[in-house]
Motif scaffolding. Structure first.
Motif, mmCIF file in Angstrom:
data_model
loop_
_atom_site.group_PDB
_atom_site.id
_atom_site.type_symbol
_atom_site.label_atom_id
_atom_site.label_comp_id
_atom_site.label_asym_id
_atom_site.label_seq_id
_atom_site.Cartn_x
_atom_site.Cartn_y
_atom_site.Cartn_z
ATOM 1 N N ARG A 1 0.839 -1.209 0.000
ATOM 2 C CA ARG A 1 0.000 0.000 0.000
ATOM 3 C C ARG A 1 0.870 1.254 0.000
ATOM 4 N N ASP A 2 1.960 1.226 0.757
ATOM 5 C CA ASP A 2 2.880 2.367 0.769
ATOM 6 C C ASP A 2 3.539 2.547 -0.590
ATOM 7 N N PHE A 3 3.946 1.436 -1.196
ATOM 8 C CA PHE A 3 4.600 1.482 -2.507
ATOM 9 C C PHE A 3 3.648 2.041 -3.553
ATOM 10 N N HIS A 4 2.426 1.575 -3.542
ATOM 11 C CA HIS A 4 1.432 2.055 -4.498
ATOM 12 C C HIS A 4 1.156 3.544 -4.299
ATOM 13 N N HIS A 5 0.953 3.954 -3.071
ATOM 14 C CA HIS A 5 0.620 5.362 -2.804
ATOM 15 C C HIS A 5 1.757 6.279 -3.251
ATOM 16 N N HIS A 6 2.990 5.824 -3.098
ATOM 17 C CA HIS A 6 4.137 6.656 -3.473
ATOM 18 C C HIS A 6 4.281 6.779 -4.990
ATOM 19 N N TRP A 7 4.203 5.653 -5.702
ATOM 20 C CA TRP A 7 4.525 5.643 -7.118
ATOM 21 C C TRP A 7 3.326 5.879 -8.023
ATOM 22 N N TYR A 8 2.146 5.443 -7.627
ATOM 23 C CA TYR A 8 0.977 5.517 -8.510
ATOM 24 C C TYR A 8 0.246 6.846 -8.315
ATOM 25 N N GLN A 9 0.912 7.902 -8.763
ATOM 26 C CA GLN A 9 0.387 9.262 -8.723
ATOM 27 C C GLN A 9 0.296 9.782 -10.150
ATOM 28 N N PRO A 10 -0.673 10.657 -10.448
ATOM 29 C CA PRO A 10 -0.824 11.147 -11.828
ATOM 30 C C PRO A 10 0.439 11.757 -12.419
ATOM 31 N N ASP A 11 1.218 12.455 -11.588
ATOM 32 C CA ASP A 11 2.406 13.108 -12.141
ATOM 33 C C ASP A 11 3.534 12.136 -12.447
ATOM 34 N N ARG A 12 3.358 10.869 -12.126
ATOM 35 C CA ARG A 12 4.340 9.847 -12.462
ATOM 36 C C ARG A 12 3.836 8.938 -13.586
ATOM 37 N N MET A 13 2.750 9.335 -14.256
ATOM 38 C CA MET A 13 2.081 8.446 -15.197
ATOM 39 C C MET A 13 1.936 9.081 -16.577
ATOM 40 N N THR A 14 1.862 8.220 -17.571
ATOM 41 C CA THR A 14 1.534 8.613 -18.946
ATOM 42 C C THR A 14 0.365 7.749 -19.400
ATOM 43 N N ALA A 15 -0.705 8.388 -19.817
ATOM 44 C CA ALA A 15 -1.878 7.673 -20.331
ATOM 45 C C ALA A 15 -1.938 7.881 -21.840
ATOM 46 N N ASP B 1 -11.392 13.008 -17.430
ATOM 47 C CA ASP B 1 -12.539 12.879 -16.518
ATOM 48 C C ASP B 1 -12.420 11.621 -15.670
ATOM 49 N N SER B 2 -11.931 10.548 -16.260
ATOM 50 C CA SER B 2 -11.792 9.297 -15.516
ATOM 51 C C SER B 2 -10.773 9.431 -14.394
ATOM 52 N N PHE B 3 -9.696 10.137 -14.643
ATOM 53 C CA PHE B 3 -8.712 10.363 -13.581
ATOM 54 C C PHE B 3 -9.284 11.270 -12.498
ATOM 55 N N ASP B 4 -10.031 12.287 -12.886
ATOM 56 C CA ASP B 4 -10.660 13.148 -11.876
ATOM 57 C C ASP B 4 -11.576 12.324 -10.969
ATOM 58 N N GLN B 5 -12.369 11.451 -11.570
ATOM 59 C CA GLN B 5 -13.268 10.601 -10.784
ATOM 60 C C GLN B 5 -12.476 9.668 -9.863
ATOM 61 N N ALA B 6 -11.425 9.063 -10.404
ATOM 62 C CA ALA B 6 -10.642 8.132 -9.602
ATOM 63 C C ALA B 6 -9.956 8.836 -8.436
ATOM 64 N N MET B 7 -9.407 10.011 -8.685
ATOM 65 C CA MET B 7 -8.706 10.726 -7.617
ATOM 66 C C MET B 7 -9.689 11.251 -6.577
ATOM 67 N N ALA B 8 -10.926 11.552 -6.988
ATOM 68 C CA ALA B 8 -11.940 12.013 -6.024
ATOM 69 C C ALA B 8 -12.313 10.909 -5.039
ATOM 70 N N HIS B 9 -12.171 9.651 -5.464
ATOM 71 C CA HIS B 9 -12.500 8.524 -4.594
ATOM 72 C C HIS B 9 -11.275 7.941 -3.897
ATOM 73 N N ARG B 10 -10.133 8.542 -4.137
ATOM 74 C CA ARG B 10 -8.904 7.994 -3.537
ATOM 75 C C ARG B 10 -8.811 8.381 -2.076
#
Length: 436
Positions: free
Chosen positions: A185-199, A216-225
């Motif tokens: 969970r710590d590893f995911h929270h650290h690395w799986y951030q929008p600014d570390r991703m390319t879609a 829009d899908s990322f906005d929805q996902a981050m709102a529920h994070r």
């Protein structure tokens, strides 16, 4: 507010559009006249960023991503994809992890939010973590039962003394057995951030529609994070190291393998990685000249003419920080000394005498055709864009690779050989059948 950058290439039917959102996410989109859409989510997160204490975490997490979210029950994502005739999968390497889905255009707006929710908000429950651990351990056991995998592992452990590319992506069983769900969970929270991703979204929808659905899908996902405090992770070995120096002598490593009927030989030289991508092109050509196809020099000499090997090939493997140029052969034990010497002689010849113009033209034609054939579908194109943007920071190299190969001269190829391939300084792995 978003910004758009159009990147054009005469070899690309259309120019991909790149937009970076305020949350740091980079979106690459392209409309392509094929009745499918591929969404590829790329992260520069692989085994190279792991410390030894959690080696294998990135791959383990890839499995756990598919175990559902608060809004998606376990298996529901796959059920909805399959019900619409779509396809989904993922892969983890030393330098990246990516998750992809291919859908019909009319299903993209429905399935893309589910994929993004899955990647950004996995449950990572203790229960599912413990259920999946034996699956990972079995995958590790099966990888060690595969002679080709074992040969690769031995060659990478020889080629790299310090860099994490020497370690298997799956990690060792002893480490996997000790990992905890909280560490994941710590590893995911650290690395799986929008600014570390390319879609990357490629397919038969307007570019603005592709971008809007992803944003829009990322906005929805981050709102529920779930909001969690920042976690400090130890920097992985690749972030603390510099490329390793070229071999100064012949470095030999020998292994015994009771499962083999024939010996394996791998000769390796350290070369540039994708951090210096322009320096890799000439070595790509050299690999093709020496060991790709029936007309390649080593194939003609060692397999067809002298019949010293059952197979021989050459490759230029490019990780982000460093690459490995290697020649591999399957052969009878008694032929090991003469085959090693023959390969070294071929390397010396290329260093002293330029390859022929006809050889270069053949490789240039092959590269151009393979580029065309390898970028015909939305998934092909999305993979190219995601790979290069994730590892180099832009997509230019995905678009201009054939042109870069076309501009090389025989002198460029010879200079690369002289710089990186020394006939009397390399790493050598031999894996021998155990005598009965």
């Amino acid at each position: 507010m978003t910004s758009a950058i159009a990147v054009a290439s005469p070899l690309a039917p259309t120019a991909p559009t790149i937009r970076r959102l305020d949350n740091g996410l980079t979106i690459i989109a392209e409309q392509m006249p094929v009745e499918a859409v591929n969404l590829n989510l790329w992260l520069r997160v692989g085994s190279a960023v792991e410390s030894d204490a959690i080696n294998g975490m990135a791959h383990f997490l890839e499995h756990m991503i598919f175990k559902g979210t608060e809004r998606l029950a376990l298996g529901e994502f796959e059920r909805q994809v399959e019900a619409r005739g779509g396809f989904t999968n993922a892969a983890t390497s030393q330098d990246y992890t990516h998750f992809y889905i291919t859908t019909a255009p009319q299903d993209f707006a429905t399935l893309a939010p589910l994929q993004i929710d899955l990647v950004m908000n996995p449950l990572l429950s203790d229960h599912e973590f413990e259920r999946e651990r034996p699956v990972i351990l079995e995958e590790i056991r099966r990888s060690h039962d595969n002679p080709r995998r074992r040969t690769f592992y031995h060659s990478m452990a020889m080629a790299f003394e310090r860099l994490p590319y020497r370690r298997p992506v799956l990690g060792p069983s002893a480490v996997i057995e000790g990992l905890t769900a909280q560490q994941m969970r710590d590893f995911h929270h650290h690395w799986y951030q929008p600014d570390r991703m390319t879609a990357v979204a490629v397919g038969n929808l307007p570019v603005d529609d592709l971008i809007q659905v992803v944003a829009d899908s990322f906005d929805q996902a981050m709102a529920h994070r779930q909001q969690r405090p920042a976690v400090r992770l130890d920097a992985g070995p690749v972030t603390r190291s510099v490329p390793e120096a070229a071999f100064e002598r012949i470095h030999r490593v020998t292994h015994q393998d009771a499962s083999l009927q024939q010996a394996r030989l791998v000769m390796a030289w350290r070369g540039p990685g994708l951090a210096n991508v322009e320096d890799t092109y000439a070595l790509d050509v050299l690999a093709a000249v020496l060991g790709r196809g029936r007309t390649a020099r080593l194939v003609q000499d060692l397999r067809e003419n002298r019949q010293w090997v059952n197979s021989v090939s050459a490759s230029n493997l490019t990780y982000w920080q460093q690459g490995v140029f290697s020649v591999s052969a399957y052969l009878a034990m008694e032929n090991l000394p003469q085959v090693e010497q023959a390969i070294a002689t071929h390397i010396e010849q290329i260093c002293t005498d330029p390859i022929t113009p006809s050889e270069l033209r053949r490789i240039q034609t092959q590269v151009t055709n393979r580029y065309v054939f390898g970028s015909e579908t939305p998934s092909d194109r999305a993979g190219l864009y995601g790979y290069y943007h994730t590892l180099t920071g832009h997509v230019d190299n995905a678009l201009t690779y054939p042109q870069a190969i076309q501009t090389l001269t025989v002198a460029d190829i010879q200079q690369a050989a002289q710089r990186y391939l020394k006939p009397d300084a390399y790493g050598l792995v031999t894996i021998c059948p155990t005598a009965e």
